[in-house]
Design a protein around this motif. Sequence first.
Motif, mmCIF file in Angstrom:
data_model
loop_
_atom_site.group_PDB
_atom_site.id
_atom_site.type_symbol
_atom_site.label_atom_id
_atom_site.label_comp_id
_atom_site.label_asym_id
_atom_site.label_seq_id
_atom_site.Cartn_x
_atom_site.Cartn_y
_atom_site.Cartn_z
ATOM 1 N N VAL A 33 0.848 -1.186 0.000
ATOM 2 C CA VAL A 33 0.000 0.000 0.000
ATOM 3 C C VAL A 33 0.885 1.238 0.000
ATOM 4 O O VAL A 33 1.661 1.449 0.928
ATOM 5 C CB VAL A 33 -0.919 0.010 1.235
ATOM 6 C CG1 VAL A 33 -1.781 1.271 1.243
ATOM 7 C CG2 VAL A 33 -1.814 -1.238 1.224
ATOM 8 N N ALA A 34 0.801 2.037 -1.046
ATOM 9 C CA ALA A 34 1.640 3.220 -1.147
ATOM 10 C C ALA A 34 1.125 4.319 -0.240
ATOM 11 O O ALA A 34 -0.076 4.442 -0.022
ATOM 12 C CB ALA A 34 1.688 3.712 -2.591
ATOM 13 N N ARG A 35 2.046 5.140 0.263
ATOM 14 C CA ARG A 35 1.655 6.276 1.083
ATOM 15 C C ARG A 35 2.217 7.534 0.454
ATOM 16 O O ARG A 35 3.425 7.641 0.254
ATOM 17 C CB ARG A 35 2.203 6.097 2.500
ATOM 18 C CG ARG A 35 1.506 6.989 3.523
ATOM 19 C CD ARG A 35 1.935 6.610 4.919
ATOM 20 N NE ARG A 35 3.103 7.382 5.324
ATOM 21 C CZ ARG A 35 3.812 7.102 6.411
ATOM 22 N NH1 ARG A 35 3.514 6.077 7.148
ATOM 23 N NH2 ARG A 35 4.848 7.859 6.744
ATOM 24 N N GLU A 93 1.290 14.734 -10.031
ATOM 25 C CA GLU A 93 0.897 13.330 -10.138
ATOM 26 C C GLU A 93 2.066 12.375 -9.918
ATOM 27 O O GLU A 93 1.870 11.153 -9.835
ATOM 28 C CB GLU A 93 0.265 13.048 -11.511
ATOM 29 C CG GLU A 93 1.243 13.072 -12.671
ATOM 30 C CD GLU A 93 1.459 14.469 -13.243
ATOM 31 O OE1 GLU A 93 1.843 14.557 -14.403
ATOM 32 O OE2 GLU A 93 1.234 15.457 -12.526
ATOM 33 N N TYR A 121 6.691 7.175 -10.269
ATOM 34 C CA TYR A 121 5.731 6.517 -9.395
ATOM 35 C C TYR A 121 4.557 7.468 -9.171
ATOM 36 O O TYR A 121 4.739 8.592 -8.736
ATOM 37 C CB TYR A 121 6.377 6.125 -8.070
ATOM 38 C CG TYR A 121 7.288 4.926 -8.197
ATOM 39 C CD1 TYR A 121 6.796 3.648 -7.967
ATOM 40 C CD2 TYR A 121 8.622 5.075 -8.551
ATOM 41 C CE1 TYR A 121 7.618 2.537 -8.089
ATOM 42 C CE2 TYR A 121 9.451 3.970 -8.682
ATOM 43 C CZ TYR A 121 8.942 2.699 -8.459
ATOM 44 O OH TYR A 121 9.762 1.611 -8.578
ATOM 45 N N ARG A 122 3.363 6.991 -9.466
ATOM 46 C CA ARG A 122 2.177 7.822 -9.427
ATOM 47 C C ARG A 122 1.799 8.157 -7.979
ATOM 48 O O ARG A 122 1.772 7.289 -7.109
ATOM 49 C CB ARG A 122 1.025 7.096 -10.124
ATOM 50 C CG ARG A 122 -0.120 7.945 -10.565
ATOM 51 C CD ARG A 122 -0.926 7.254 -11.650
ATOM 52 N NE ARG A 122 -1.277 5.872 -11.311
ATOM 53 C CZ ARG A 122 -1.744 4.985 -12.200
ATOM 54 N NH1 ARG A 122 -1.892 5.353 -13.465
ATOM 55 N NH2 ARG A 122 -2.051 3.768 -11.831
ATOM 56 N N SER A 124 -1.025 9.011 -6.673
ATOM 57 C CA SER A 124 -2.328 8.553 -6.205
ATOM 58 C C SER A 124 -2.312 7.145 -5.647
ATOM 59 O O SER A 124 -3.038 6.831 -4.696
ATOM 60 C CB SER A 124 -3.351 8.641 -7.343
ATOM 61 O OG SER A 124 -2.950 7.823 -8.436
ATOM 62 N N ASP A 125 -1.468 6.267 -6.244
ATOM 63 C CA ASP A 125 -1.477 4.873 -5.803
ATOM 64 C C ASP A 125 -0.083 4.251 -5.718
ATOM 65 O O ASP A 125 0.049 3.063 -5.420
ATOM 66 C CB ASP A 125 -2.358 4.028 -6.721
ATOM 67 C CG ASP A 125 -1.907 4.088 -8.184
ATOM 68 O OD1 ASP A 125 -0.856 4.706 -8.473
ATOM 69 O OD2 ASP A 125 -2.612 3.527 -9.039
ATOM 70 N N ARG A 127 1.887 3.488 -8.125
ATOM 71 C CA ARG A 127 2.148 2.599 -9.257
ATOM 72 C C ARG A 127 3.165 3.229 -10.198
ATOM 73 O O ARG A 127 3.097 4.426 -10.507
ATOM 74 C CB ARG A 127 0.842 2.337 -10.018
ATOM 75 C CG ARG A 127 0.923 1.242 -11.071
ATOM 76 C CD ARG A 127 0.967 -0.130 -10.446
ATOM 77 N NE ARG A 127 1.125 -1.168 -11.443
ATOM 78 C CZ ARG A 127 0.092 -1.763 -12.070
ATOM 79 N NH1 ARG A 127 -1.142 -1.397 -11.783
ATOM 80 N NH2 ARG A 127 0.310 -2.723 -12.941
ATOM 81 N N THR A 146 4.507 -1.557 -5.549
ATOM 82 C CA THR A 146 4.326 -0.131 -5.746
ATOM 83 C C THR A 146 5.257 0.599 -4.792
ATOM 84 O O THR A 146 5.886 -0.004 -3.929
ATOM 85 C CB THR A 146 2.875 0.286 -5.474
ATOM 86 O OG1 THR A 146 2.514 -0.129 -4.160
ATOM 87 C CG2 THR A 146 1.932 -0.355 -6.476
ATOM 88 N N ASP A 148 6.236 2.330 -1.726
ATOM 89 C CA ASP A 148 5.696 2.348 -0.381
ATOM 90 C C ASP A 148 6.593 3.208 0.492
ATOM 91 O O ASP A 148 7.686 2.789 0.864
ATOM 92 C CB ASP A 148 5.625 0.915 0.159
ATOM 93 C CG ASP A 148 5.071 0.842 1.569
ATOM 94 O OD1 ASP A 148 4.585 1.875 2.057
ATOM 95 O OD2 ASP A 148 5.123 -0.237 2.169
#
Length: 383
Positions: A33-35, A93, A121-122, A124-125, A127, A146, A148
């Motif tokens: 889960v990205a932060r 972004e 790396y986006r 929002s998520d 990715r 992703t 993190d």
Amino acid sequence: MLLFAVAMMVVSCSSTAPAGSPPKPVRVSQATVARPPTAVAETPPGLRALPPSGVGPATYAYTCGSEAAGETAGACGHWRLLTRDGGVWYLPEALGDYETDDESGTAPLAISPDGLRIAYYRASDGRLVVRELATGATTPMQHAFTWDIAGSTDTAAMEFLGKGTWLMIYNLPPDEEGAVLAAVATGETREVPGNVIDVDATGSRLTTETAADTGVRLQTTGGPVHHITVTGLHDQRALGGFIAQDGLAFDLVPRNIPACGNDISPDKLVTVDLTTGKTISVVTPRLPADVLRGWGIGWLSPREVLVSVVRKRSQDTTVENTFALDIMTGGARQTGRIDKAGLRVRDPGLVPYGSAVYGGYLAAPPYKATPEKVVPIKHRGCE
């Protein structure tokens, strides 16, 4: 490379696909889960957010840095992008500078050699995506993890290889080895050794670089195997800088580094043929006398390479220039100048210690350098 290569451990090449066969996608790691990083909530004064489409080729990207070396300015937030037409864009972004309770750093970004696409790396998520600047189309890369912020312990790096067909992602999570090679057009990924510096058009033939006791070892696999050792590059400050493409590799290096002091002015341009194993040339680059240090960026043609240099100015200030070097004669022509003073007028957040990325150097228009007074550098050794 970020450019900015690091001497890497030797890793098995068993994952390399046979010659002529397409690379197989592999699952690299479990998704996390990205932060998002600590960042400003609105566009900085004087800058515009990158529009959804219609953006010209990029040449340079930077983060705003901080007032003290080694300290990340979390409030700066995201990357800025400089385009060939002089535009400066803010990239909300894309993840950029971040801070956590334990560390600070910068999520990586890369620009393709032609400047038509960027990888990041986006926000929002988390990715990893490759974005076409003209159309705004994005292609997610299929390696599973992703970005993190909470779990990151190393600043990752990535770069486009060859003419921009492939994307190398270095420094995987701490429990994994090697690197990931991604096909830009499809997002397909596979594991490769962490010291890859070139890949052919099919993705099956890799060139790796390894520091050895006698110099630098270059090896090509995924077909006829070639081993090359370039001697005379023993100092760690001169290792890890070869850039390969289409069977050739070059490095801009200081050959005679003093035992102490910080003089690493480049005085040799070394070029080797990866097919025959022979040294093509060792020439003295005809760079200005005020160059403090330099590094390779990429190949412009089979005869010319692009390098970036830092040049000394008065009152301990410096300026960055790019030069095209002839691998056979050492002849140099200036191709660009990173005008940080001018950028600071448009972007007050820009200070000396941010991250920087180069790209968009293929098919760039002619550059007219302003005549400058060049002051030779006094070589600094032991005092």
